[in-house]
Each structure stands twice: as C-alpha cells, then as structure tokens.
Design an enzyme around this catalytic site. Structure first.
Site, PDB file in Angstrom:
ATOM      1  N   ASP A  19       7.708 -21.280  25.558  1.00  0.00           N
ATOM      2  CA  ASP A  19       6.625 -21.420  24.612  1.00  0.00           C
ATOM      3  C   ASP A  19       5.811 -22.686  24.948  1.00  0.00           C
ATOM      4  O   ASP A  19       6.388 -23.747  25.108  1.00  0.00           O
ATOM      5  CB  ASP A  19       7.331 -21.595  23.257  1.00  0.00           C
ATOM      6  CG  ASP A  19       6.435 -21.413  22.070  1.00  0.00           C
ATOM      7  OD1 ASP A  19       5.246 -21.661  22.231  1.00  0.00           O
ATOM      8  OD2 ASP A  19       6.937 -21.035  21.013  1.00  0.00           O
ATOM      9  N   HIS A  21       3.150 -23.601  22.875  1.00  0.00           N
ATOM     10  CA  HIS A  21       2.361 -23.899  21.665  1.00  0.00           C
ATOM     11  C   HIS A  21       2.547 -25.366  21.311  1.00  0.00           C
ATOM     12  O   HIS A  21       3.589 -25.761  20.806  1.00  0.00           O
ATOM     13  CB  HIS A  21       2.825 -23.035  20.495  1.00  0.00           C
ATOM     14  CG  HIS A  21       2.347 -21.638  20.590  1.00  0.00           C
ATOM     15  ND1 HIS A  21       3.124 -20.616  21.092  1.00  0.00           N
ATOM     16  CD2 HIS A  21       1.149 -21.082  20.284  1.00  0.00           C
ATOM     17  CE1 HIS A  21       2.429 -19.491  21.066  1.00  0.00           C
ATOM     18  NE2 HIS A  21       1.223 -19.744  20.585  1.00  0.00           N
TER      19      HIS A  21
END
Lengths: 145, 469
Positions: A19, A21
């Site tokens: 990830d 993010h």
C-alpha cells in the site's frame, strides 16, 4: 523520573503491505506529534519485521500499523508472535484504517485482529481523537520501560 | 554548482538505445522507418499545430485507457466524435512499473473473459504495429499519459505508434508515483527519453513533451509546483526538446490559480531564455481538480464547471478534464465523452477576453514569483557536474519538498494548509529556501488557531478534502 503519560512516549508508525497511501499516514504522524508523542514513521510499504526491528531499535512504547487498501488481513496474521521473537512480547499493538477487503461486521474484524495479537483495532473509525485518547489511557497502564 | 546548459546534451545515444529497442516487445523498431512514418502523419497529429490553431479556447483533453484494443478503439472514436482536441492513451500501472509479463497475463485474461483486469492500455504488450491502427485516419494529437519512472522502452513504442505527445519527467513521474524508485536514476532515464524525443523531432514536426504539475495533488504550494515545472522544461531543453508544456492542478482557490498561471508562464519563458533555450516553445496546461472528487454527480459536474471557467480565465493552452464519475473509478466511454462535450460547451459559453487582475491576485503573484526565484537559484547553486545532479541534491536536502509524496527521497518536512480564501499557504517551510519575508507573508495569511489548539491534523484533513460533499 516520572513524566506525564503522553509526554515523549515513542510510537512506531507505518503502512503495511504494498500500500502506498501516504496521506492518512502523514495525518496520523502529525496528530500523534501534536499530542506530544515521539513518532518514528516507517511510512509506506512495510513488512511485519520492519515494525519489529524499528520497535526494538527505538524501544517503542507502542506500534501503530495502518492499512488503507485492505492488505492488513494478509500481513497482520500472527503479528504479535514476531514481537515475542525479539523480546517485545508485551508491546502495545494498534491497527487501523481499512484493514480488510470487503464488508464484515465490526465484531468479526475485532475478533480476527485481536486473535493476531493486536490490543486495539480501529477499522474505518475516522475520528482520530478517540484513537489518541485510547492510546493515552493504554500507555498509562502499559508496561513499556 | 550546475546550471542548465546545452553542454549537458547526451548527443548521439545510439549505443544506449540499442539494448532498449532490442527487447522482443519493441518489435525491431527501426529509427529510419519510424522517421518516415512520422513524416507521413497528418500535420495536425502534432501538438504544436493544435496549440497554434486553438484560437481563444483551451484545447480539451480527457483521460482514458482500457486494456483491450477494441475497447480503446471505441473510446478513441467516441472521444474524437465528442470534440476532444487531444486523444489520451492512459497506460496501465503494471507497464508503468516495467512489469510487462504481468501486464501480458492480465491482458490475456481480459481478452479471454471480456472483462478489464488492467487499469489502462498495456502499450508495450500490444506493440507499435497494432497501436498504429488505433489512430489510422485520426487528425489530432494523441497524448501518452502514464506515471513511469523508467519510460525508455514505453516512449520508443509510443513514438513508433505515432503518439507524439509524451507526458512525464524524472521528478513528476517519480516523486508522486513511486516509493522507492531512485530519483537519480529516474532523472537519468528521463534525460534519455528527452533525447529520444529530440532525435525524432523536426522543425515543423516536434515531438512534444509535457510535465505533470499536479504532483501529489495534495496541498502542494504553487511555488514548489512551478519550480519543478521549470526544472523539467530546462532538463528537456538541454536534450534538444523544442516543444514543451508546463502544467499545474487546480489549487482550490481561483485567485491563486490565476496568479500561478501568470507566474508559471512568465518564468518558464524567462528561465529557458536565460540559459539559451530561446527556441523551445512553452505552452500551459491546466488540470481540473486532481484531489478527492465528490460522489454526488451534480456536485462533481459543478466542480468540473468551476475548473473549466478557470482554464478560460487563465487562457490555458489546454485543459485536462475529469468526469462526473471520478469518485467511482475509471469512467465509461460515454461518461468520458459527455465530459468533453460539457467542457467544450462551457468554454464556448463563458469566454473571457483577458486574464483578470486585482490587488489580491497581484500580491499573490508577487509572493509566488519571489519564492520560485529563491528556490531555483538555490537549486542552481547546489553541487553537481550537470544540472540534473544539482536537482537531485536539492531534493536530498529538502530544497524541493512535495507534500504527501510517498517517495523515500522526498524530505516530507514542508507543511502547508489553506487560508480563509482556500489558497494554499506554507505553515512550516522545512528546508524550502524561501526568504524570511516571504515566509512571514505566507504565515500572516493563515489562521493558526487550530494548530495552537493541537488539532492541526483536523484542519489539514478538512483542507485536503475541501471538495468533498
């Protein structure tokens, strides 16, 4: 020396899995820093052992794992056992974000991640003030040196 | 210290190109064959032609890429019919990360199951021979939209396919898109790409380069975005690129957008001229809101309309458009063409004679200009044998610092927030080399009540999500 509970407590923070993010991660970092914690931010793309090594290196009071794309379920299985292995069996473990893919009840998710060894599970809880309040309380009772 | 210079040009890169185009997926690209193919394309396939002919309205460019050839062909026709001035080719994220095997497998699966398993067109796997067919008979430019730190093979295949607008750059396609791709390698690979573009260019048919100004699209101060745009224009010009678009994303503040456009246009020209790149033409593209979009379609349409009006106010050469389904994912072809049609309608309906001015805009432009000059002079003063090395060093110490970048080489010390009018302000400059006076002006315009209450993060979240419903 006795310090205030939330003063200078060391938190290892990071996003798990592949990830990237980064926005939520940065916001959490700022929120914790503003609350007086000392944050060691591993930022994005971490494996469980990265959290272990960092916690050992800085003698962390708590580890904060986040996942935005739901990879948490895969990577967090057996999370606490890895801390046992480096002598941090009792460290406070938090997880939050969108930690699973799809829809399941909060109770199921709580049970799953508590089974992985997390002390607190915040799935899709956008109010970060609650997280900080809980962290303060837990650290007051905690056993980190 | 290293300033931009024609001496940095890589010159003849045949030896560096050879291993790249020997890849089996390059299908034996032959320089002379591609040259004659490019010479035979309609003149309007070149962005310089579109920009020269645009008149008072900005050119309109949507985004779009599907894995299967047939879907991409249908999208191309649909966008062309709707009046798009530039046709996009958005590349899937496996290709962006040079994972051509995975892209091949998921392309096969998409074809077998007639369902999309990639978020764009895997150009390298389709190859240039097939991709030329996508654009047979098309009389407008095609733009390559990706996010690739190492785009050396991708760009060879794109140009051989007749795609002569290449978006990207060593900074803008690395810092916002990658967590670990080394920035120095990205800068070097993009020098190579710029050189390839220059080698295929002729005086009346230049291969066009464009930089991606929105970056992380999250509270990036205009001065940081402008400095990066000018740096990438200079790096491209060093390699002989003579047609270049600088861009930025809608900030959320109309006065800041107008000031940003003015400073970006003026300083890009000034700095190119200063280092002897007078022959490099510069254009300005404006990206509609690149942050989180409202789910509500009526509100999304309103946001798109607002951005469209700003593009007219600033006399942008091009506007890159979103759709009402932005919050939901990759839009359907008809939603995408509807967006093009709507934006065209808005541009026609609300035309504007000259960019507006006011004391507020004037003050904003002066502040941004002063900051950009300080940043660029500090970058030029960094050690290095060539300009790209100075740029790399500037990142390492945080002279250039992109908020909310996932990249390991990004300092992440700069902190920005919105003022009462929605303009982006620097609250903590990190190592950003702006003057004390400029920093004082930035902070003066901010209300820091929430920060002093220890709840700056709440304000920051609200500032990021400003357009959400």
């Amino acid at each position: 020396m006795i310090a205030r509970n939330d003063e200078g407590k060391r938190i290892v923070l990071g996003v798990i899995g592949d990830d990237i993010h980064v926005v939520g991660n940065r916001i959490i970092e700022l929120a914790l820093t503003e609350s007086g914690f000392v944050v060691y931010n591993l930022r994005t793309r971490n494996r469980p052992e990265h959290f272990c090594h960092a916690a050992l290196e800085v003698n962390a009071h708590a580890v904060f794992v986040s996942s935005l794309n739901g990879e948490g379920e895969y990577w967090c299985a057996d999370f606490r056992r890895q801390f046992h292995a480096v002598g941090l069996a009792n460290i406070l473990l938090y997880v939050g974000g969108n930690i699973i893919v799809g829809h399941r009840s909060q109770e199921d998710i709580q049970r799953l991640f508590r089974g992985y060894g997390f002390d607190r599970v915040f799935h899709q809880k956008p109010d970060f003030a609650l997280v900080i309040a809980t962290l303060r309380e837990d650290l007051g009772l905690g056993n980190a040196q | 210290m290293a300033t931009p210079s024609k001496d940095a040009c890589l010159g003849n890169i045949a030896a560096d190109r050879a291993p790249i185009i020997s890849h089996s997926l390059a299908q034996g690209i032959d320089f002379e064959e591609v040259q004659s193919f490019l010479a035979a394309l309609p003149a309007n396939r070149y962005p310089a032609a579109a920009y020269t002919q645009r008149g008072r309205m900005p050119c309109v460019q949507p985004r779009g890429g599907y894995p299967r050839f047939e879907s991409q062909l249908a999208l191309t026709h649909e966008l062309d019919r709707a009046g798009a001035d530039f046709i996009p080719l958005t590349i899937d994220s496996y290709t962006r990360h040079n994972q051509y095997d995975t892209a091949a497998r998921l392309l096969q699966r998409s074809e077998d199951e007639e369902k999309d398993y990639l978020n764009g067109y895997p150009l390298i796997n389709h190859g240039y021979e097939v991709t030329r067919e996508l654009y047979r008979g098309l009389d407008k430019p095609v733009s390559l939209r990706h996010g690739t730190p190492d785009a050396r093979l991708l760009v060879e295949v794109a140009i051989a396919s007749g795609i002569v607008e290449i978006e990207g750059g060593g900074i803008c396609y690395c810092i916002p898109y990658s967590e670990g791709f080394p920035l120095d390698r990205a800068l070097l690979y993009w020098q190579h790409v710029d050189r390839v573009c220059a080698l295929y260019s002729t005086a009346d048919r230049p291969i066009h380069r464009e930089s991606f100004g929105p970056l992380s699209a999250t509270l990036v101060p205009p001065a940081t975005a402008i400095a990066i745009q000018i740096i990438e224009a200079l790096l491209a010009a060093e390699q002989g690129v003579c047609s270049f678009t600088v861009s930025f994303g809608q900030t959320g503040s109309i006065s800041q957008d107008i000031a940003t456009a003015r400073v970006l246009r003026q300083l890009a020209r000034e700095f190119l001229d200063r280092f002897g790149f007078n022959a490099t033409a510069v254009y300005l593209a404006y990206h509609q809101w690149m942050g989180q979009f409202p789910h509500n379609r009526a509100k999304a349409a309103g946001l798109i309309a607002g951005g469209t009006l700003v593009s007219n106010l600033i006399n942008a050469d091009k506007i890159v458009v979103k759709t009402v389904d932005e919050a939901l994912g990759i839009p359907k072809a008809e939603v995408n063409s509807e967006a093009v049609d709507t934006v065209k309608y808005l541009l026609r309906t609300f035309s504007f004679a000259t960019p507006p001015n006011s004391p507020e805009i004037q003050a904003e432009a002066e502040l941004i200009e002063s900051e950009v000059r300080h940043i660029l002079e500090a970058v030029f003063a960094m050690p290095g044998r060539a300009f790209w090395e100075s740029v790399y060093q500037a990142f390492r110490i945080g002279y250039i610092d992109v908020p909310f970048s996932p990249h390991a080489d990004n300092a992440n010390r700069l902190l920005s927030m919105r003022d009462a009018r929605g303009s982006i302000r620097i609250i903590n400059p990190g190592a950003l080399p702006i003057s004390a006076e400029d920093l004082r002006r930035e902070q003066q315009m901010l209300s820091v009540d929430s920060v002093s209450r220890g709840e700056g993060y709440r304000q920051l979240l609200a500032d990021i999500n400003i357009m959400l419903d």
